[in-house]
Design a protein around this motif. Sequence first.
Motif, short mmCIF file in Angstrom:
data_model
loop_
_atom_site.label_atom_id
_atom_site.label_comp_id
_atom_site.label_asym_id
_atom_site.label_seq_id
_atom_site.Cartn_x
_atom_site.Cartn_y
_atom_site.Cartn_z
N LYS A 1 22.29 8.26 83.04
CA LYS A 1 21.08 7.90 82.32
C LYS A 1 21.41 6.93 81.19
CE LYS A 1 18.52 12.07 83.36
NZ LYS A 1 17.77 13.20 82.83
N THR A 2 20.78 5.78 81.23
CA THR A 2 21.03 4.73 80.26
C THR A 2 20.73 5.19 78.84
OG1 THR A 2 20.50 3.08 81.92
CG2 THR A 2 20.43 2.36 79.64
N GLU A 3 19.64 5.93 78.65
CA GLU A 3 19.26 6.38 77.31
C GLU A 3 20.32 7.28 76.71
OE1 GLU A 3 17.13 7.09 80.06
OE2 GLU A 3 16.05 5.22 79.82
N GLN A 4 20.91 8.17 77.52
CA GLN A 4 21.94 9.07 77.01
C GLN A 4 23.21 8.31 76.63
OE1 GLN A 4 22.35 12.04 80.09
NE2 GLN A 4 20.84 13.38 79.11
N LYS A 5 23.58 7.30 77.43
CA LYS A 5 24.74 6.49 77.10
C LYS A 5 24.52 5.75 75.78
CE LYS A 5 27.27 4.60 80.64
NZ LYS A 5 27.49 3.63 81.72
N GLU A 6 23.36 5.15 75.64
CA GLU A 6 23.06 4.41 74.43
C GLU A 6 23.06 5.32 73.20
OE1 GLU A 6 19.53 2.05 74.82
OE2 GLU A 6 20.43 0.80 76.38
N LYS A 7 22.53 6.49 73.36
CA LYS A 7 22.47 7.46 72.25
C LYS A 7 23.88 7.88 71.83
CE LYS A 7 19.48 11.27 71.15
NZ LYS A 7 18.66 12.35 71.66
N LYS A 8 24.75 8.14 72.82
CA LYS A 8 26.12 8.55 72.52
C LYS A 8 26.90 7.42 71.86
CE LYS A 8 29.16 11.84 72.98
NZ LYS A 8 28.98 13.13 72.36
N ILE A 9 26.74 6.20 72.35
CA ILE A 9 27.41 5.05 71.74
C ILE A 9 26.91 4.84 70.32
CG2 ILE A 9 27.57 2.53 71.84
CD1 ILE A 9 27.82 2.86 74.92
N GLN A 10 25.61 4.94 70.12
CA GLN A 10 25.03 4.80 68.78
C GLN A 10 25.60 5.86 67.82
OE1 GLN A 10 22.68 2.31 68.45
NE2 GLN A 10 22.60 2.56 66.26
N GLU A 11 25.75 7.08 68.32
CA GLU A 11 26.31 8.17 67.51
C GLU A 11 27.76 7.87 67.13
OE1 GLU A 11 26.94 13.03 67.74
OE2 GLU A 11 26.31 11.92 69.53
N PHE A 12 28.56 7.41 68.09
CA PHE A 12 29.95 7.05 67.81
C PHE A 12 30.02 6.00 66.71
CE2 PHE A 12 31.76 9.26 71.38
CZ PHE A 12 33.13 9.23 71.19
N VAL A 13 29.28 4.90 66.89
CA VAL A 13 29.34 3.78 65.95
C VAL A 13 28.84 4.20 64.57
CG1 VAL A 13 28.36 1.51 65.43
CG2 VAL A 13 29.24 2.01 67.73
N GLN A 14 27.75 4.94 64.54
CA GLN A 14 27.17 5.37 63.27
C GLN A 14 28.15 6.23 62.48
OE1 GLN A 14 23.72 7.94 63.63
NE2 GLN A 14 22.79 6.98 61.83
N LYS A 15 28.80 7.16 63.15
CA LYS A 15 29.74 8.05 62.45
C LYS A 15 30.99 7.31 61.99
CE LYS A 15 28.13 12.43 64.11
NZ LYS A 15 28.45 13.74 64.61
N ILE A 16 31.45 6.35 62.79
CA ILE A 16 32.63 5.58 62.38
C ILE A 16 32.30 4.71 61.18
CG2 ILE A 16 34.26 3.78 63.08
CD1 ILE A 16 33.94 4.85 65.99
N LEU A 17 31.22 3.97 61.25
CA LEU A 17 30.88 3.03 60.18
C LEU A 17 30.29 3.71 58.95
CD1 LEU A 17 29.55 -0.07 62.16
CD2 LEU A 17 31.76 0.24 61.02
N ALA A 18 30.09 5.01 58.99
CA ALA A 18 29.64 5.73 57.79
C ALA A 18 30.70 5.63 56.69
CB ALA A 18 29.35 7.19 58.13
N LYS A 19 31.94 5.37 57.07
CA LYS A 19 33.04 5.29 56.10
C LYS A 19 33.32 3.84 55.67
CE LYS A 19 35.13 9.50 57.70
NZ LYS A 19 36.11 10.32 57.08
N PHE A 20 32.45 2.92 56.09
CA PHE A 20 32.62 1.52 55.70
C PHE A 20 31.34 1.03 55.04
CE2 PHE A 20 32.15 -3.03 56.47
CZ PHE A 20 33.34 -3.50 55.95
N PRO A 21 31.40 0.26 53.99
CA PRO A 21 32.58 -0.20 53.26
C PRO A 21 33.12 0.89 52.37
CG PRO A 21 30.61 -1.08 52.23
CD PRO A 21 30.17 -0.32 53.45
N VAL A 22 34.36 0.75 52.03
CA VAL A 22 35.03 1.73 51.16
C VAL A 22 34.55 1.51 49.73
CG1 VAL A 22 37.25 2.51 50.28
CG2 VAL A 22 37.05 1.75 52.66
N GLU A 23 34.11 2.61 49.14
CA GLU A 23 33.68 2.54 47.73
C GLU A 23 34.76 3.18 46.88
OE1 GLU A 23 29.76 4.03 47.10
OE2 GLU A 23 29.01 3.07 48.93
N LYS A 24 35.22 2.43 45.91
CA LYS A 24 36.33 2.92 45.05
C LYS A 24 35.82 3.44 43.75
CE LYS A 24 39.58 -0.21 47.15
NZ LYS A 24 40.53 -1.25 46.95
#
Length: 181
Positions: A158-181
Amino acid sequence: MKITRFFSTAAILLFLVSCSSIRVTSDYDKDVDFNQYKTFAFFKEGIDQVKLNDLDKKRILNAIDQELTAKGFVKTDQNPDFLINIFTKAQEQVNITNNNFFYSPWGYGWGWHPYWGPSRTMVTTSTEGMLYIDILDTQKKSLVWQGVGTGYLSNSSKTEQKEKKIQEFVQKILAKFPVEK
């Protein structure tokens, strides 16, 4: 008894699948001021080498574009402040479970009982995937930030499930960018 065991096993599996967590780690150059970055572009030469079908690659790049734009970064082809590169890894996991069931009129316990039940071995496979997102400084021509997301991928068509999982991966990874000091 068998129906009850089947439904309880199915419920546990459904719970585990629905709680599919993504583990995220990141690393960065501590000497970099991330506030200087305003514009980005994708590192085409690196992304072209990613061993992933073009549809999933496009989904990942769109998700990254959406996340960075939501954070206030601007995508440009003219002298970007940083470049985005990605790469992926996948590893097949094989899980073997052996359940020996026995029944006894005196309750469950160790030792020999006259009412032995069936022995069942279950073999399941799953794919653990890793998505790396690299941030490359265009002036220094060096890696300044890397985020890695690790999680289990479903073989859903299912395309929707793939897109949702990819969106979740990217969102969680980029939650730590940019680094705030």
